[in-house]
Each structure stands twice: as structure tokens, then as C-alpha cells.
Design a protein around this motif. Sequence first.
Motif, PDB file in Angstrom:
ATOM      1  N   SER A   4       0.842  -1.201   0.000  1.00 49.46           N
ATOM      2  CA  SER A   4       0.000   0.000   0.000  1.00 49.46           C
ATOM      3  C   SER A   4       0.874   1.247   0.000  1.00 49.46           C
ATOM      4  O   SER A   4       1.908   1.301   0.678  1.00 49.46           O
ATOM      5  CB  SER A   4      -0.929   0.009   1.219  1.00 49.46           C
ATOM      6  OG  SER A   4      -0.189  -0.085   2.420  1.00 49.46           O
ATOM      7  N   ALA A   6       0.766   5.653   0.008  1.00 46.95           N
ATOM      8  CA  ALA A   6       0.067   6.926   0.151  1.00 46.95           C
ATOM      9  C   ALA A   6       1.002   8.037  -0.299  1.00 46.95           C
ATOM     10  O   ALA A   6       2.133   8.138   0.179  1.00 46.95           O
ATOM     11  CB  ALA A   6      -0.363   7.155   1.605  1.00 46.95           C
ATOM     12  N   ASP A  38      -2.175  -0.896  -3.518  1.00 49.95           N
ATOM     13  CA  ASP A  38      -3.291  -0.139  -2.953  1.00 49.95           C
ATOM     14  C   ASP A  38      -2.797   1.299  -2.856  1.00 49.95           C
ATOM     15  O   ASP A  38      -1.998   1.633  -1.986  1.00 49.95           O
ATOM     16  CB  ASP A  38      -3.651  -0.702  -1.580  1.00 49.95           C
ATOM     17  CG  ASP A  38      -4.730   0.117  -0.880  1.00 49.95           C
ATOM     18  OD1 ASP A  38      -5.316   1.018  -1.525  1.00 49.95           O
ATOM     19  OD2 ASP A  38      -4.972  -0.133   0.313  1.00 49.95           O
ATOM     20  N   ARG A  40      -3.173   5.538  -2.848  1.00 48.76           N
ATOM     21  CA  ARG A  40      -4.007   6.674  -2.466  1.00 48.76           C
ATOM     22  C   ARG A  40      -3.195   7.963  -2.507  1.00 48.76           C
ATOM     23  O   ARG A  40      -2.032   7.973  -2.110  1.00 48.76           O
ATOM     24  CB  ARG A  40      -4.555   6.478  -1.050  1.00 48.76           C
ATOM     25  CG  ARG A  40      -5.583   5.353  -0.909  1.00 48.76           C
ATOM     26  CD  ARG A  40      -5.605   4.813   0.508  1.00 48.76           C
ATOM     27  NE  ARG A  40      -4.481   3.915   0.754  1.00 48.76           N
ATOM     28  CZ  ARG A  40      -4.214   3.365   1.931  1.00 48.76           C
ATOM     29  NH1 ARG A  40      -4.956   3.659   2.981  1.00 48.76           N
ATOM     30  NH2 ARG A  40      -3.193   2.541   2.070  1.00 48.76           N
ATOM     31  N   CYS A  42      -3.225  11.722  -0.900  1.00 52.78           N
ATOM     32  CA  CYS A  42      -3.862  12.359   0.244  1.00 52.78           C
ATOM     33  C   CYS A  42      -3.284  13.753   0.472  1.00 52.78           C
ATOM     34  O   CYS A  42      -2.254  14.127  -0.101  1.00 52.78           O
ATOM     35  CB  CYS A  42      -3.703  11.503   1.503  1.00 52.78           C
ATOM     36  SG  CYS A  42      -1.987  11.227   2.020  1.00 52.78           S
ATOM     37  N   PRO A  46      -8.745  16.927   3.223  1.00 51.70           N
ATOM     38  CA  PRO A  46      -9.388  16.261   2.085  1.00 51.70           C
ATOM     39  C   PRO A  46     -10.442  17.156   1.447  1.00 51.70           C
ATOM     40  O   PRO A  46     -11.171  17.878   2.126  1.00 51.70           O
ATOM     41  CB  PRO A  46     -10.025  15.018   2.715  1.00 51.70           C
ATOM     42  CG  PRO A  46     -10.179  15.351   4.168  1.00 51.70           C
ATOM     43  CD  PRO A  46      -9.035  16.245   4.498  1.00 51.70           C
ATOM     44  N   HIS A  62      -8.523  12.123  -0.380  1.00 53.30           N
ATOM     45  CA  HIS A  62      -8.218  11.508   0.916  1.00 53.30           C
ATOM     46  C   HIS A  62      -7.477  12.459   1.839  1.00 53.30           C
ATOM     47  O   HIS A  62      -6.718  13.324   1.397  1.00 53.30           O
ATOM     48  CB  HIS A  62      -7.378  10.250   0.712  1.00 53.30           C
ATOM     49  CG  HIS A  62      -8.063   9.174  -0.064  1.00 53.30           C
ATOM     50  ND1 HIS A  62      -9.078   8.405   0.461  1.00 53.30           N
ATOM     51  CD2 HIS A  62      -7.893   8.754  -1.349  1.00 53.30           C
ATOM     52  CE1 HIS A  62      -9.495   7.540  -0.454  1.00 53.30           C
ATOM     53  NE2 HIS A  62      -8.795   7.742  -1.563  1.00 53.30           N
ATOM     54  N   GLU A  65      -5.565  10.231   7.058  1.00 52.33           N
ATOM     55  CA  GLU A  65      -5.861   8.867   7.501  1.00 52.33           C
ATOM     56  C   GLU A  65      -5.318   7.833   6.508  1.00 52.33           C
ATOM     57  O   GLU A  65      -5.077   6.669   6.866  1.00 52.33           O
ATOM     58  CB  GLU A  65      -7.362   8.672   7.700  1.00 52.33           C
ATOM     59  CG  GLU A  65      -8.197   8.619   6.422  1.00 52.33           C
ATOM     60  CD  GLU A  65      -8.490   9.994   5.849  1.00 52.33           C
ATOM     61  OE1 GLU A  65      -9.079  10.051   4.752  1.00 52.33           O
ATOM     62  OE2 GLU A  65      -8.149  11.002   6.503  1.00 52.33           O
ATOM     63  N   ALA A  66      -5.103   8.267   5.263  1.00 54.89           N
ATOM     64  CA  ALA A  66      -4.580   7.348   4.250  1.00 54.89           C
ATOM     65  C   ALA A  66      -3.147   6.908   4.561  1.00 54.89           C
ATOM     66  O   ALA A  66      -2.681   5.891   4.043  1.00 54.89           O
ATOM     67  CB  ALA A  66      -4.629   7.993   2.871  1.00 54.89           C
ATOM     68  N   THR A  67      -2.439   7.660   5.398  1.00 56.81           N
ATOM     69  CA  THR A  67      -1.056   7.297   5.728  1.00 56.81           C
ATOM     70  C   THR A  67      -0.963   6.309   6.879  1.00 56.81           C
ATOM     71  O   THR A  67       0.107   5.748   7.117  1.00 56.81           O
ATOM     72  CB  THR A  67      -0.249   8.553   6.117  1.00 56.81           C
ATOM     73  OG1 THR A  67      -0.746   9.090   7.369  1.00 56.81           O
ATOM     74  CG2 THR A  67      -0.352   9.635   5.039  1.00 56.81           C
ATOM     75  N   ARG A  68      -2.068   6.086   7.585  1.00 58.04           N
ATOM     76  CA  ARG A  68      -1.989   5.337   8.846  1.00 58.04           C
ATOM     77  C   ARG A  68      -1.658   3.869   8.668  1.00 58.04           C
ATOM     78  O   ARG A  68      -1.063   3.262   9.568  1.00 58.04           O
ATOM     79  CB  ARG A  68      -3.303   5.497   9.617  1.00 58.04           C
ATOM     80  CG  ARG A  68      -3.518   6.918  10.124  1.00 58.04           C
ATOM     81  CD  ARG A  68      -4.886   7.101  10.729  1.00 58.04           C
ATOM     82  NE  ARG A  68      -5.142   8.508  11.023  1.00 58.04           N
ATOM     83  CZ  ARG A  68      -6.352   9.013  11.236  1.00 58.04           C
ATOM     84  NH1 ARG A  68      -7.435   8.225  11.186  1.00 58.04           N
ATOM     85  NH2 ARG A  68      -6.492  10.319  11.491  1.00 58.04           N
ATOM     86  N   ALA A  70      -0.359   2.705   5.491  1.00 56.00           N
ATOM     87  CA  ALA A  70       0.402   2.582   4.256  1.00 56.00           C
ATOM     88  C   ALA A  70       1.785   1.989   4.530  1.00 56.00           C
ATOM     89  O   ALA A  70       2.425   2.317   5.531  1.00 56.00           O
ATOM     90  CB  ALA A  70       0.543   3.945   3.573  1.00 56.00           C
TER      91      ALA A  70
END
Length: 330
Positions: A4, A6, A38, A40, A42, A46, A62, A65-68, A70
Motif C-alpha cells: 500500500s 500513500a 493499494d 491513495r 492524500c 481532504p 483523501h 488517515e490514508a497514511t496510517r 500505508a
Amino acid sequence: MLRSVAVLVLPHAAAFELGTACEVFGIDRSDTGGPTFDFRVCAPTPGAVMPTKGGFSIVVEHGLEATRDADLVVVPAYGMPAAAVPPQVLQALRDAHARGAWILSICSGAFALGEAGLLDGRRCTTHWMHAAALAARFPAATVDPDVLFVEDDRVITGAGTAAGIDACLHLVRRELGAAAATSVARRMVVPPQRDGGQAQYVDTPLPPVADTLAPLLTWMLEHLDEELGVPSLAARALMSQRTFARRFRAETGVTPAAWVARQRVARAQELLERTDVPVEEVARRCGFGTAALLRHHFARTLGTTPLAYRRRFACAPRGEEADVPGERAS
């Protein structure tokens, strides 16, 4: 394992550097055997309109929260030093690194990593035009202005523009293997491997296109199992050894010996991933001659052994061999 990603957009982001991260990590390449992430994009807020350096704005869906969760957080170049990085962004970067995620900056994105304290006590780089400012602003960091990218304790800093591609491909190769990085590079039509230690630029003007060493470099890649010392290469290039060595470094940023050694390691990576041949044979095919010498270069370049690398990245069925780019038919 890198699954994943970000990408963190800050105000006045550089479009090319942002696009680099999107191109390497954001495209599904499973149809050609490449990796899929995956992915994203961010931003601190957002849905907010984010200006770019290119004179247009983007809207990022995003938030932080997208980094949490990743595995990798990428920070492309942005409008530093005037643009202050929000405290919540700095905390998100610190939290991501603390839980074991990779952090990768491209060009001036390194300044955000510095603000977060992630460059303290580490080697790093940025675009050569910003290197002095980075060193002055973050004296606890060791800034190297002469390299394409630096990896230090799960923090990767890339120099300007195209070096961001090299840094991203380096991480793909490190986490997923040479075959995955080569697949991405082939789709992007870029070289699959440029050493991080290669110079960002050279002062010597390049010769006219017709006089470059590109044909010789192609030949060398096809004959890595042969003697590739400066005397024989200079003779093939119809140059004196001194002229050849100077021209080679001007065009590639490294010495002939360093270039050959790294390309041989890259070929060994492909053979270990895609074939089941013994390590001694891998060493012979890629030009190292002996398994001991192959192990030496693997340890120095990749920090592991050929067998450990094969256990992690092997993708060919046992007893079978896959086609390896650059291998000549016997």
C-alpha cells in the motif's frame, strides 16, 4: 512487503514529481506481469483545492488517515521553504516511520522529512540546487548533493525530477525484486537501474548524440559474462584508455568498473529470481566468475546473500527457467 502506498500532496506541489509517484505506484500493471498497489493520494485537508507549481490546482480526495496503514508514504516536491508544513502532517510522517513504513521524498520533499525530524542523524539528498539550504536548515542531517538517491533506515530521499523515478524503482526492486522493477521500468520506457551513488549531473558537456557510448553500453549489457576491463572497452570504442575513462564517467556518472559491477549484480538478481540454476552458474553467467565474488558484490550492494535473495524473490517454478532480458541464446 510493499503493498500500500500513500502519496502526500503539500501546497504548490511539483506536477512532475507528483506524477512520478503516481506513475510508478498508481497504475495496475498486472496485465504485463507487473505489481499492483493499494494506492491513495492524500492531503492535509481532504477535498481542499491544492495549488501546484504548474499553474493549475487539484482536488485531493483523501486526508491524512490514508497514511496510517500505508507501507510507503511518498512526499513529492512542494513549495518550500515558504510553505509551512502543517504539524499534523509532520506527526503523520513520524508515526508512519515509527511503525515501520517506508518514507520516500522526491526533490524538495526532503524538507518536509527534515521538519519531521526524520533526517536527523541520517544521510540524505535533494536536488543539487537545494542541497545547501537543506544542510543549513537541518544541521543534524548529512546531506550528499552529488547522488541520485539515498536510503538510510527506511527513509529514501531522491534528488530532482528523473532521480525520483530512480528512487521509486529502487524501492520496488528492494521490496519486490528486480523482475517487478524491470516490469515497471519497461512500461515507463526508462532505465530499470541507475545507482543511487551516480552523480546528479556532470560538468563536462556531453558529446554529440552520434558520438555517445550508448551502442557500447548496449553491447556491454549483452556480454556481461566476458572481460570488460578498460583496455578492451577502450579498444572497442576506438579511444585511448584515458579518453575512454573520462568519456564514460561523463556520460554515466560512474567509472566503467562500477557500472559493470552494478549491471552484473542486476543480471544476477534476474537470474536468481527467474531461474533455478546454481549460484556458481549465476556467477559465471553474469561475469563474476565465482560464487565467492558474487556473494561479495551482493553483500556490498544489496546487504544480503544470493541464496537469501533467491528465497525471498524467486518467481520461477522449481526446475524451470524463465527468459531473462539480456541473455543471449546459446
